[in-house]
Enzyme design. Structure first.
Site, PDB file in Angstrom:
ATOM      1  N   GLU A   1      -1.830   6.984  17.281  1.00 38.56           N
ATOM      2  CA  GLU A   1      -0.519   6.287  18.074  1.00 38.56           C
ATOM      3  C   GLU A   1       1.068   7.276  18.348  1.00 38.56           C
ATOM      4  OE1 GLU A   1       0.932   3.622  14.342  1.00 38.56           O
ATOM      5  OE2 GLU A   1      -0.090   5.594  13.685  1.00 38.56           O
TER       6      GLU A   1
ATOM      7  N   HIS B   1      -1.138  -5.175   5.673  1.00 34.21           N
ATOM      8  CA  HIS B   1      -0.707  -5.884   7.148  1.00 34.21           C
ATOM      9  C   HIS B   1      -1.734  -6.242   7.723  1.00 34.21           C
ATOM     10  CE1 HIS B   1       0.707  -2.420   8.489  1.00 34.21           C
ATOM     11  NE2 HIS B   1       1.203  -3.443   9.772  1.00 34.21           N
TER      12      HIS B   1
ATOM     13  N   HIS C   1      -6.557   1.147   6.063  1.00 28.04           N
ATOM     14  CA  HIS C   1      -6.181  -0.795   6.671  1.00 28.04           C
ATOM     15  C   HIS C   1      -7.526  -0.239   7.489  1.00 28.04           C
ATOM     16  CE1 HIS C   1      -1.940  -1.048   6.146  1.00 28.04           C
ATOM     17  NE2 HIS C   1      -1.577  -0.232   7.192  1.00 28.04           N
TER      18      HIS C   1
ATOM     19  N   LYS D   1       0.979  -1.062  -0.203  1.00 24.03           N
ATOM     20  CA  LYS D   1       0.096   0.133  -0.164  1.00 24.03           C
ATOM     21  C   LYS D   1       0.857   1.619   0.192  1.00 24.03           C
ATOM     22  CE  LYS D   1      -0.153   1.946   4.125  1.00 24.03           C
ATOM     23  NZ  LYS D   1      -0.032   2.408   5.054  1.00 24.03           N
TER      24      LYS D   1
HETATM   25  O1  LIG Z   1       0.609   0.702   7.184  1.00 24.89           O
HETATM   26  C1  LIG Z   1       0.845   1.647   8.146  1.00 24.89           C
HETATM   27  O2  LIG Z   1       0.703   1.105   9.438  1.00 24.89           O
HETATM   28  C2  LIG Z   1       1.426   1.440  11.232  1.00 24.89           C
HETATM   29  C3  LIG Z   1       0.142   1.325  11.210  1.00 24.89           C
HETATM   30  O3  LIG Z   1       0.254  -0.325  11.700  1.00 24.89           O
HETATM   31  P1  LIG Z   1       1.338  -1.293  12.674  1.00 24.89           P
HETATM   32  O4  LIG Z   1       1.245  -2.724  13.217  1.00 24.89           O
HETATM   33  O5  LIG Z   1       3.124  -0.502  12.764  1.00 24.89           O
HETATM   34  O6  LIG Z   1       1.056  -0.665  14.507  1.00 24.89           O
HETATM   35  C4  LIG Z   1       0.963   2.489  10.431  1.00 24.89           C
HETATM   36  O7  LIG Z   1       2.594   3.368  11.847  1.00 24.89           O
HETATM   37  C5  LIG Z   1       2.319   3.678   9.610  1.00 24.89           C
HETATM   38  O8  LIG Z   1       2.096   5.027   9.361  1.00 24.89           O
HETATM   39  C6  LIG Z   1       1.115   3.165   8.315  1.00 24.89           C
HETATM   40  O9  LIG Z   1       1.990   3.445   6.792  1.00 24.89           O
END
Ligand SMILES: O=C1O[C@H](COP(=O)(O)O)[C@@H](O)[C@H](O)[C@H]1O
Length: 461
Positions: A206, A168, A230, A138
Protein backbone atom coordinates in the site's frame (compact mmCIF):
# COMPACT_ATOMS: atom_id res chain seq x y z
CA UNK A 1 -49.73 -11.24 -0.44
CA UNK A 2 -46.45 -12.24 1.23
CA UNK A 3 -45.69 -10.32 4.43
CA UNK A 4 -42.50 -8.28 4.06
CA UNK A 5 -39.59 -9.42 6.28
CA UNK A 6 -39.52 -7.53 9.58
CA UNK A 7 -37.27 -4.53 9.99
CA UNK A 8 -33.76 -5.35 11.17
CA UNK A 9 -31.96 -3.12 13.63
CA UNK A 10 -28.23 -2.76 13.06
CA UNK A 11 -26.75 -1.76 16.40
CA UNK A 12 -23.21 -0.42 15.98
CA UNK A 13 -21.00 -0.60 19.06
CA UNK A 14 -18.09 1.77 18.56
CA UNK A 15 -20.19 3.99 16.33
CA UNK A 16 -17.96 7.01 16.93
CA UNK A 17 -14.89 5.32 15.45
CA UNK A 18 -13.17 5.64 12.14
CA UNK A 19 -14.26 2.22 10.88
CA UNK A 20 -17.95 3.06 11.27
CA UNK A 21 -17.61 6.32 9.41
CA UNK A 22 -15.16 5.31 6.71
CA UNK A 23 -16.25 1.78 5.86
CA UNK A 24 -19.33 0.45 7.60
CA UNK A 25 -21.82 3.26 6.97
CA UNK A 26 -20.75 3.79 3.33
CA UNK A 27 -20.99 0.01 2.85
CA UNK A 28 -24.49 0.01 4.28
CA UNK A 29 -25.39 2.98 2.09
CA UNK A 30 -24.26 1.12 -1.03
CA UNK A 31 -26.49 -1.79 -0.02
CA UNK A 32 -29.54 0.32 0.70
CA UNK A 33 -29.17 2.22 -2.55
CA UNK A 34 -28.84 -1.01 -4.53
CA UNK A 35 -31.62 -2.78 -2.61
CA UNK A 36 -34.04 -0.09 -1.41
CA UNK A 37 -36.61 -2.63 -0.26
CA UNK A 38 -34.41 -3.65 2.67
CA UNK A 39 -35.90 -2.36 5.89
CA UNK A 40 -33.01 -1.45 8.18
CA UNK A 41 -32.78 0.84 11.19
CA UNK A 42 -29.36 1.98 12.37
CA UNK A 43 -28.65 2.56 16.05
CA UNK A 44 -25.22 3.89 17.01
CA UNK A 45 -23.66 3.59 20.45
CA UNK A 46 -20.40 4.86 21.86
CA UNK A 47 -18.99 6.55 24.93
CA UNK A 48 -18.57 9.85 23.10
CA UNK A 49 -21.34 12.33 23.86
CA UNK A 50 -23.20 13.11 20.65
CA UNK A 51 -26.55 14.74 20.16
CA UNK A 52 -29.08 13.08 17.91
CA UNK A 53 -28.50 15.83 15.33
CA UNK A 54 -24.71 15.37 15.42
CA UNK A 55 -25.07 11.63 14.90
CA UNK A 56 -27.54 12.13 12.05
CA UNK A 57 -25.04 14.52 10.44
CA UNK A 58 -22.32 11.90 10.74
CA UNK A 59 -24.49 9.21 9.21
CA UNK A 60 -25.61 11.53 6.47
CA UNK A 61 -22.02 12.54 5.79
CA UNK A 62 -20.90 8.90 5.50
CA UNK A 63 -23.90 8.04 3.32
CA UNK A 64 -23.14 11.01 1.06
CA UNK A 65 -19.91 9.33 -0.07
CA UNK A 66 -22.20 6.84 -1.85
CA UNK A 67 -25.37 8.84 -2.41
CA UNK A 68 -24.21 12.45 -2.90
CA UNK A 69 -27.71 13.84 -3.24
CA UNK A 70 -28.55 12.17 0.10
CA UNK A 71 -32.15 11.83 -1.00
CA UNK A 72 -32.37 8.06 -1.36
CA UNK A 73 -31.29 7.44 2.18
CA UNK A 74 -32.88 10.41 3.92
CA UNK A 75 -35.49 8.18 5.58
CA UNK A 76 -32.75 6.01 7.11
CA UNK A 77 -30.94 9.11 8.37
CA UNK A 78 -34.16 10.50 9.86
CA UNK A 79 -34.85 7.22 11.60
CA UNK A 80 -31.40 6.54 13.03
CA UNK A 81 -30.73 6.89 16.76
CA UNK A 82 -27.62 7.39 18.85
CA UNK A 83 -27.23 6.42 22.48
CA UNK A 84 -24.27 7.61 24.48
CA UNK A 85 -23.37 4.39 26.26
CA UNK A 86 -20.47 2.80 28.04
CA UNK A 87 -20.84 -0.66 26.55
CA UNK A 88 -18.84 -2.12 29.44
CA UNK A 89 -21.49 -1.04 31.91
CA UNK A 90 -23.90 -3.99 32.28
CA UNK A 91 -26.96 -1.80 32.90
CA UNK A 92 -26.10 0.56 30.06
CA UNK A 93 -25.57 -2.31 27.65
CA UNK A 94 -28.79 -3.99 28.77
CA UNK A 95 -30.79 -0.80 28.23
CA UNK A 96 -29.15 -0.28 24.85
CA UNK A 97 -30.05 -3.77 23.62
CA UNK A 98 -33.57 -3.49 25.03
CA UNK A 99 -34.06 -0.19 23.21
CA UNK A 100 -33.58 -2.03 19.91
CA UNK A 101 -36.80 -3.99 20.46
CA UNK A 102 -37.50 -7.67 19.89
CA UNK A 103 -37.21 -7.72 16.10
CA UNK A 104 -34.18 -9.08 14.22
CA UNK A 105 -31.00 -7.54 15.56
CA UNK A 106 -27.49 -7.37 14.15
CA UNK A 107 -24.96 -6.23 16.75
CA UNK A 108 -21.92 -4.92 14.92
CA UNK A 109 -18.80 -4.83 17.09
CA UNK A 110 -16.65 -2.03 15.65
CA UNK A 111 -14.43 -2.39 18.70
CA UNK A 112 -10.95 -3.70 19.56
CA UNK A 113 -10.99 -7.46 20.33
CA UNK A 114 -10.45 -7.18 24.09
CA UNK A 115 -13.43 -4.81 24.41
CA UNK A 116 -15.57 -7.03 22.17
CA UNK A 117 -14.78 -9.95 24.48
CA UNK A 118 -15.81 -7.99 27.56
CA UNK A 119 -19.06 -6.97 25.88
CA UNK A 120 -19.76 -10.62 25.03
CA UNK A 121 -19.22 -11.58 28.66
CA UNK A 122 -21.94 -9.11 29.58
CA UNK A 123 -24.24 -10.26 26.78
CA UNK A 124 -24.43 -13.69 28.42
CA UNK A 125 -26.74 -12.15 31.02
CA UNK A 126 -28.76 -9.94 28.71
CA UNK A 127 -31.94 -10.97 26.96
CA UNK A 128 -31.40 -10.97 23.20
CA UNK A 129 -34.09 -11.10 20.50
CA UNK A 130 -34.71 -14.53 18.96
CA UNK A 131 -33.04 -13.45 15.72
CA UNK A 132 -29.75 -11.98 16.91
CA UNK A 133 -26.56 -11.95 14.85
CA UNK A 134 -23.17 -10.87 16.14
CA UNK A 135 -20.89 -9.27 13.55
CA UNK A 136 -17.31 -9.01 14.78
CA UNK A 137 -14.66 -6.85 13.22
CA UNK A 138 -11.14 -8.13 12.73
CA UNK A 139 -8.77 -8.79 14.39
CA UNK A 140 -10.53 -11.78 15.91
CA UNK A 141 -8.46 -12.14 19.07
CA UNK A 142 -4.80 -11.27 19.29
CA UNK A 143 -3.35 -14.78 19.07
CA UNK A 144 -4.54 -18.36 18.80
CA UNK A 145 -5.31 -18.76 22.49
CA UNK A 146 -7.36 -15.57 22.70
CA UNK A 147 -9.22 -16.46 19.47
CA UNK A 148 -10.07 -19.87 20.96
CA UNK A 149 -11.20 -18.26 24.23
CA UNK A 150 -13.29 -15.77 22.26
CA UNK A 151 -14.95 -18.60 20.34
CA UNK A 152 -15.82 -20.38 23.59
CA UNK A 153 -17.27 -17.19 25.00
CA UNK A 154 -19.31 -16.43 21.89
CA UNK A 155 -20.85 -19.87 21.99
CA UNK A 156 -22.08 -19.11 25.51
CA UNK A 157 -24.00 -16.18 24.04
CA UNK A 158 -25.29 -17.47 20.69
CA UNK A 159 -24.83 -20.43 18.34
CA UNK A 160 -22.02 -20.41 15.78
CA UNK A 161 -24.56 -19.88 12.99
CA UNK A 162 -25.33 -16.49 14.57
CA UNK A 163 -21.70 -15.37 14.55
CA UNK A 164 -20.29 -13.41 11.61
CA UNK A 165 -16.54 -12.73 11.78
CA UNK A 166 -15.89 -9.94 9.33
CA UNK A 167 -13.15 -9.91 6.72
CA UNK A 168 -14.05 -7.24 4.20
CA UNK A 169 -11.79 -8.83 1.57
CA UNK A 170 -14.43 -11.55 1.32
CA UNK A 171 -16.84 -8.88 0.10
CA UNK A 172 -14.52 -7.66 -2.64
CA UNK A 173 -15.61 -8.54 -6.15
CA UNK A 174 -11.98 -9.00 -7.20
CA UNK A 175 -11.39 -11.57 -4.46
CA UNK A 176 -14.66 -13.40 -5.07
CA UNK A 177 -13.83 -13.51 -8.76
CA UNK A 178 -11.21 -16.11 -7.84
CA UNK A 179 -13.98 -18.67 -7.39
CA UNK A 180 -15.79 -18.05 -10.67
CA UNK A 181 -12.62 -17.62 -12.66
CA UNK A 182 -11.22 -20.91 -11.57
CA UNK A 183 -14.29 -23.11 -11.50
CA UNK A 184 -16.04 -21.75 -14.59
CA UNK A 185 -13.11 -21.98 -16.98
CA UNK A 186 -12.20 -25.23 -18.62
CA UNK A 187 -8.84 -23.69 -19.45
CA UNK A 188 -7.91 -22.97 -15.84
CA UNK A 189 -9.50 -25.76 -13.84
CA UNK A 190 -7.20 -28.59 -14.96
CA UNK A 191 -4.03 -26.55 -14.45
CA UNK A 192 -4.86 -25.38 -10.90
CA UNK A 193 -2.33 -27.55 -9.05
CA UNK A 194 1.35 -28.12 -8.40
CA UNK A 195 1.57 -30.03 -11.64
CA UNK A 196 1.26 -26.80 -13.62
CA UNK A 197 1.75 -24.00 -11.13
CA UNK A 198 5.26 -23.27 -9.93
CA UNK A 199 4.58 -20.55 -7.34
CA UNK A 200 1.98 -18.04 -6.26
CA UNK A 201 2.37 -14.51 -4.92
CA UNK A 202 -0.37 -12.75 -2.95
CA UNK A 203 0.79 -9.18 -2.48
CA UNK A 204 -0.91 -6.13 -0.95
CA UNK A 205 1.62 -3.28 -0.95
CA UNK A 206 0.00 0.00 0.00
CA UNK A 207 1.03 3.59 -0.57
CA UNK A 208 -0.91 4.50 2.58
CA UNK A 209 0.92 5.23 5.81
CA UNK A 210 -0.58 5.15 9.26
CA UNK A 211 -3.35 7.56 8.29
CA UNK A 212 -3.99 8.38 11.97
CA UNK A 213 -4.35 4.73 12.98
CA UNK A 214 -1.17 4.36 15.05
CA UNK A 215 -3.20 3.46 18.14
CA UNK A 216 -4.27 0.28 16.40
CA UNK A 217 -1.50 -0.37 13.89
CA UNK A 218 1.46 0.00 16.21
CA UNK A 219 0.08 -2.93 18.24
CA UNK A 220 -0.73 -4.98 15.15
CA UNK A 221 1.97 -4.51 12.50
CA UNK A 222 1.76 -5.72 8.90
CA UNK A 223 1.73 -9.43 9.64
CA UNK A 224 -1.27 -9.33 11.96
CA UNK A 225 -3.02 -6.47 10.16
CA UNK A 226 -3.02 -7.98 6.67
CA UNK A 227 -1.44 -11.42 6.36
CA UNK A 228 -3.01 -13.19 9.35
CA UNK A 229 -6.44 -12.06 8.18
CA UNK A 230 -7.10 -10.87 4.64
CA UNK A 231 -4.28 -12.51 2.71
CA UNK A 232 -4.85 -15.90 4.32
CA UNK A 233 -8.49 -15.64 3.29
CA UNK A 234 -7.36 -14.98 -0.28
CA UNK A 235 -5.00 -17.96 -0.09
CA UNK A 236 -7.80 -20.19 1.21
CA UNK A 237 -10.10 -19.18 -1.65
CA UNK A 238 -7.30 -19.64 -4.16
CA UNK A 239 -6.34 -23.12 -3.03
CA UNK A 240 -9.81 -24.63 -2.40
CA UNK A 241 -10.69 -28.10 -3.46
CA UNK A 242 -13.62 -28.32 -5.81
CA UNK A 243 -16.99 -27.21 -4.46
CA UNK A 244 -20.38 -28.45 -5.60
CA UNK A 245 -22.37 -25.36 -4.59
CA UNK A 246 -21.85 -21.86 -3.30
CA UNK A 247 -23.29 -22.92 0.00
CA UNK A 248 -21.70 -21.28 3.05
CA UNK A 249 -21.11 -24.55 4.84
CA UNK A 250 -19.41 -26.13 1.87
CA UNK A 251 -17.24 -23.17 0.95
CA UNK A 252 -16.17 -22.63 4.54
CA UNK A 253 -15.44 -26.35 5.03
CA UNK A 254 -13.15 -26.28 2.02
CA UNK A 255 -11.45 -23.04 3.02
CA UNK A 256 -10.79 -24.39 6.49
CA UNK A 257 -9.28 -27.56 5.03
CA UNK A 258 -6.81 -25.43 3.10
CA UNK A 259 -5.92 -23.43 6.19
CA UNK A 260 -5.45 -26.60 8.21
CA UNK A 261 -2.93 -27.80 5.61
CA UNK A 262 -1.02 -24.50 5.60
CA UNK A 263 2.31 -24.05 7.40
CA UNK A 264 5.40 -21.90 7.16
CA UNK A 265 7.49 -23.03 4.18
CA UNK A 266 10.17 -25.49 5.26
CA UNK A 267 9.02 -25.05 8.88
CA UNK A 268 11.51 -22.20 9.19
CA UNK A 269 10.34 -18.65 9.94
CA UNK A 270 14.01 -17.62 9.78
CA UNK A 271 14.31 -18.65 6.14
CA UNK A 272 10.69 -18.08 5.11
CA UNK A 273 9.78 -14.72 6.57
CA UNK A 274 11.05 -11.16 6.39
CA UNK A 275 10.08 -7.98 8.10
CA UNK A 276 10.95 -4.35 7.62
CA UNK A 277 10.02 -0.89 8.78
CA UNK A 278 9.94 2.33 6.82
CA UNK A 279 12.28 5.21 7.43
CA UNK A 280 11.70 8.80 6.30
CA UNK A 281 10.94 9.45 2.67
CA UNK A 282 8.30 10.90 0.37
CA UNK A 283 5.05 9.53 -0.96
CA UNK A 284 3.98 11.75 -3.81
CA UNK A 285 4.05 15.23 -2.31
CA UNK A 286 3.82 13.99 1.26
CA UNK A 287 6.93 13.95 3.39
CA UNK A 288 6.87 10.88 5.61
CA UNK A 289 8.84 10.70 8.86
CA UNK A 290 10.57 7.57 10.15
CA UNK A 291 7.89 5.14 11.31
CA UNK A 292 9.27 5.34 14.85
CA UNK A 293 8.75 9.12 14.82
CA UNK A 294 5.14 8.92 13.65
CA UNK A 295 2.66 10.26 16.19
CA UNK A 296 1.41 7.55 18.53
CA UNK A 297 4.18 5.06 17.75
CA UNK A 298 6.17 3.47 20.56
CA UNK A 299 9.64 2.64 19.17
CA UNK A 300 10.10 0.03 21.91
CA UNK A 301 7.35 -2.07 20.38
CA UNK A 302 9.45 -2.86 17.33
CA UNK A 303 6.47 -2.99 14.96
CA UNK A 304 7.04 -3.95 11.33
CA UNK A 305 5.37 -2.02 8.51
CA UNK A 306 6.19 -4.59 5.83
CA UNK A 307 5.89 -8.34 6.26
CA UNK A 308 6.54 -11.24 3.94
CA UNK A 309 5.93 -14.91 4.65
CA UNK A 310 6.25 -17.92 2.39
CA UNK A 311 3.77 -20.68 3.14
CA UNK A 312 3.24 -24.26 2.07
CA UNK A 313 -0.16 -25.85 1.58
CA UNK A 314 0.68 -29.41 2.42
CA UNK A 315 -1.84 -31.44 0.53
CA UNK A 316 -1.93 -33.49 -2.62
CA UNK A 317 -2.82 -30.55 -4.85
CA UNK A 318 -0.29 -28.00 -3.62
CA UNK A 319 2.70 -29.82 -2.13
CA UNK A 320 5.89 -28.14 -3.37
CA UNK A 321 4.28 -24.84 -4.41
CA UNK A 322 5.47 -21.82 -2.38
CA UNK A 323 2.81 -19.22 -1.63
CA UNK A 324 4.44 -15.88 -0.91
CA UNK A 325 2.23 -13.48 1.05
CA UNK A 326 3.38 -9.93 1.54
CA UNK A 327 1.93 -6.62 2.62
CA UNK A 328 3.24 -3.30 3.78
CA UNK A 329 2.66 0.41 4.16
CA UNK A 330 4.31 3.49 2.66
CA UNK A 331 5.48 1.73 -0.46
CA UNK A 332 6.11 3.78 -3.56
CA UNK A 333 4.64 1.27 -5.97
CA UNK A 334 1.26 0.09 -4.74
CA UNK A 335 0.85 -3.47 -5.89
CA UNK A 336 -2.23 -5.45 -4.93
CA UNK A 337 -2.50 -8.68 -6.77
CA UNK A 338 -2.35 -12.44 -6.95
CA UNK A 339 0.23 -13.64 -9.43
CA UNK A 340 0.19 -17.26 -10.56
CA UNK A 341 3.45 -18.37 -12.16
CA UNK A 342 2.90 -21.43 -14.32
CA UNK A 343 5.62 -23.98 -14.89
CA UNK A 344 7.73 -23.81 -18.00
CA UNK A 345 6.81 -26.00 -20.97
CA UNK A 346 8.60 -29.34 -20.98
CA UNK A 347 10.43 -28.47 -24.20
CA UNK A 348 10.61 -25.42 -26.43
CA UNK A 349 11.54 -26.33 -30.01
CA UNK A 350 15.14 -25.31 -30.65
CA UNK A 351 15.50 -22.42 -33.05
CA UNK A 352 13.20 -19.89 -31.39
CA UNK A 353 14.80 -16.65 -30.31
CA UNK A 354 13.69 -14.05 -27.79
CA UNK A 355 11.59 -14.57 -24.62
CA UNK A 356 14.27 -15.47 -22.11
CA UNK A 357 11.40 -16.46 -19.86
CA UNK A 358 8.39 -18.01 -21.48
CA UNK A 359 6.48 -19.06 -18.41
CA UNK A 360 2.83 -18.05 -18.51
CA UNK A 361 1.47 -15.83 -15.77
CA UNK A 362 -2.01 -15.08 -14.56
CA UNK A 363 -2.40 -11.84 -12.64
CA UNK A 364 -5.50 -10.92 -10.68
CA UNK A 365 -5.57 -7.30 -9.62
CA UNK A 366 -7.09 -7.28 -6.15
CA UNK A 367 -8.13 -3.66 -6.40
CA UNK A 368 -9.61 -3.30 -9.88
CA UNK A 369 -10.45 -6.93 -10.44
CA UNK A 370 -8.68 -6.92 -13.82
CA UNK A 371 -7.42 -10.33 -14.85
CA UNK A 372 -4.47 -10.60 -17.13
CA UNK A 373 -2.92 -13.65 -18.72
CA UNK A 374 0.62 -13.33 -20.03
CA UNK A 375 1.37 -15.68 -22.86
CA UNK A 376 4.43 -16.17 -25.03
CA UNK A 377 3.85 -15.61 -28.73
CA UNK A 378 5.50 -14.48 -31.91
CA UNK A 379 7.05 -11.08 -31.70
CA UNK A 380 6.13 -8.54 -34.34
CA UNK A 381 7.95 -9.01 -37.61
CA UNK A 382 9.68 -12.33 -36.98
CA UNK A 383 7.58 -15.48 -36.61
CA UNK A 384 10.42 -17.35 -34.85
CA UNK A 385 11.19 -14.68 -32.32
CA UNK A 386 9.10 -14.93 -29.15
CA UNK A 387 7.91 -12.31 -26.74
CA UNK A 388 5.41 -12.13 -23.91
CA UNK A 389 2.10 -10.37 -24.26
CA UNK A 390 -0.71 -9.87 -21.79
CA UNK A 391 -4.38 -10.42 -22.55
CA UNK A 392 -6.37 -8.36 -20.09
CA UNK A 393 -10.03 -8.48 -19.10
CA UNK A 394 -11.51 -5.89 -16.79
CA UNK A 395 -14.13 -6.52 -14.16
CA UNK A 396 -17.26 -4.38 -14.19
CA UNK A 397 -17.56 -2.28 -11.03
CA UNK A 398 -19.54 -4.00 -8.29
CA UNK A 399 -22.85 -2.49 -7.15
CA UNK A 400 -21.90 -2.88 -3.52
CA UNK A 401 -18.88 -1.76 -1.56
CA UNK A 402 -17.14 -4.68 0.18
CA UNK A 403 -18.78 -3.89 3.52
CA UNK A 404 -22.13 -3.63 1.74
CA UNK A 405 -21.67 -7.09 0.23
CA UNK A 406 -20.70 -8.58 3.58
CA UNK A 407 -23.58 -6.81 5.36
CA UNK A 408 -26.08 -8.04 2.77
CA UNK A 409 -25.13 -11.60 3.63
CA UNK A 410 -25.26 -10.94 7.36
CA UNK A 411 -28.72 -9.39 7.11
CA UNK A 412 -29.82 -12.50 5.21
CA UNK A 413 -28.25 -14.77 7.84
CA UNK A 414 -25.89 -16.21 5.22
CA UNK A 415 -22.37 -16.93 6.50
CA UNK A 416 -20.79 -17.35 3.05
CA UNK A 417 -18.65 -14.21 3.29
CA UNK A 418 -17.61 -14.38 6.92
CA UNK A 419 -15.00 -16.44 8.76
CA UNK A 420 -15.85 -19.55 10.75
CA UNK A 421 -14.51 -19.82 14.31
CA UNK A 422 -12.15 -22.73 13.68
CA UNK A 423 -10.78 -21.03 10.55
CA UNK A 424 -10.00 -17.89 12.55
CA UNK A 425 -8.01 -20.01 15.00
CA UNK A 426 -6.15 -21.71 12.13
CA UNK A 427 -5.08 -18.33 10.76
CA UNK A 428 -3.41 -17.55 14.09
CA UNK A 429 -1.84 -21.02 14.20
CA UNK A 430 -0.26 -20.42 10.79
CA UNK A 431 1.43 -17.14 11.71
CA UNK A 432 2.35 -17.96 15.29
CA UNK A 433 5.78 -19.49 14.55
CA UNK A 434 6.63 -16.32 12.65
CA UNK A 435 5.40 -14.04 15.43
CA UNK A 436 7.44 -16.07 17.91
CA UNK A 437 10.63 -15.91 15.83
CA UNK A 438 10.19 -12.16 15.33
CA UNK A 439 9.62 -11.64 19.07
CA UNK A 440 12.79 -13.64 19.77
CA UNK A 441 14.69 -11.51 17.27
CA UNK A 442 15.84 -14.37 15.05
CA UNK A 443 14.60 -12.56 11.93
CA UNK A 444 16.29 -9.17 11.38
CA UNK A 445 14.26 -5.99 11.03
CA UNK A 446 15.20 -4.46 7.68
CA UNK A 447 14.46 -0.91 6.60
CA UNK A 448 13.19 0.84 3.49
CA UNK A 449 12.64 4.47 2.71
CA UNK A 450 8.98 5.51 2.60
CA UNK A 451 8.03 5.84 -1.05
CA UNK A 452 10.57 3.24 -2.20
CA UNK A 453 9.80 -0.21 -3.57
CA UNK A 454 10.82 -1.87 -0.29
CA UNK A 455 14.14 -3.11 1.01
CA UNK A 456 16.80 -4.12 -1.50
CA UNK A 457 16.53 -7.66 -2.71
CA UNK A 458 12.87 -8.15 -1.85
CA UNK A 459 10.33 -9.19 -4.41
CA UNK A 460 9.91 -6.29 -6.83
CA UNK A 461 6.81 -4.18 -6.39
O1 LIG B 1 -8.24 -4.11 7.11
C1 LIG B 1 -7.39 -3.43 6.55
O2 LIG B 1 -7.42 -3.32 5.22
C2 LIG B 1 -6.86 -2.17 4.59
C3 LIG B 1 -6.70 -2.54 3.11
O3 LIG B 1 -7.95 -2.82 2.55
P1 LIG B 1 -8.62 -1.80 1.51
O4 LIG B 1 -9.84 -2.50 1.07
O5 LIG B 1 -8.91 -0.54 2.28
O6 LIG B 1 -7.61 -1.58 0.43
C4 LIG B 1 -5.52 -1.78 5.20
O7 LIG B 1 -5.10 -0.54 4.68
C5 LIG B 1 -5.66 -1.67 6.69
O8 LIG B 1 -4.40 -1.40 7.28
C6 LIG B 1 -6.21 -2.94 7.27
O9 LIG B 1 -6.48 -2.78 8.66
Amino acid sequence: MATPPPRTTVLILGAGGDLTHRLLLPGLASLLVAEPSRDVRVVGADRTELTQAQWQDRVSDAFATVDPTATLLSAVVKDTAYLTTDVLDPDGLGELVASCGDGPLVIFFALPPHISMKVCELLRDIHLPEVTRLALEKPFGTDRASAAAFNTLLHQVVDEDQVFRIDHFLGQAAVLNLIGLRFANRLLQPVWSSEHIERVEIVYDEDLTLEGRAGYYDHAGALRDMIQSHLLQVLALFALESIATLDARELRDQKTQVLRATTVWGGSPERSSRRARYTSGALGRRTIPDYVHEEGVDPARGTETLAEVTLAVENNRWAGVPFLLRSGKSLGIPRKDVVVHFRDVAHLPAGFTGAGSHTDRLVLDLKTGAVSLTLTMNAEGDPFDLEQKALTATLAPADLLPYGEVLAHILDGDQLLTVRGDAAEECWRIVEPVLRAWAEGTVPMETYAAGSAGPDGWLPG
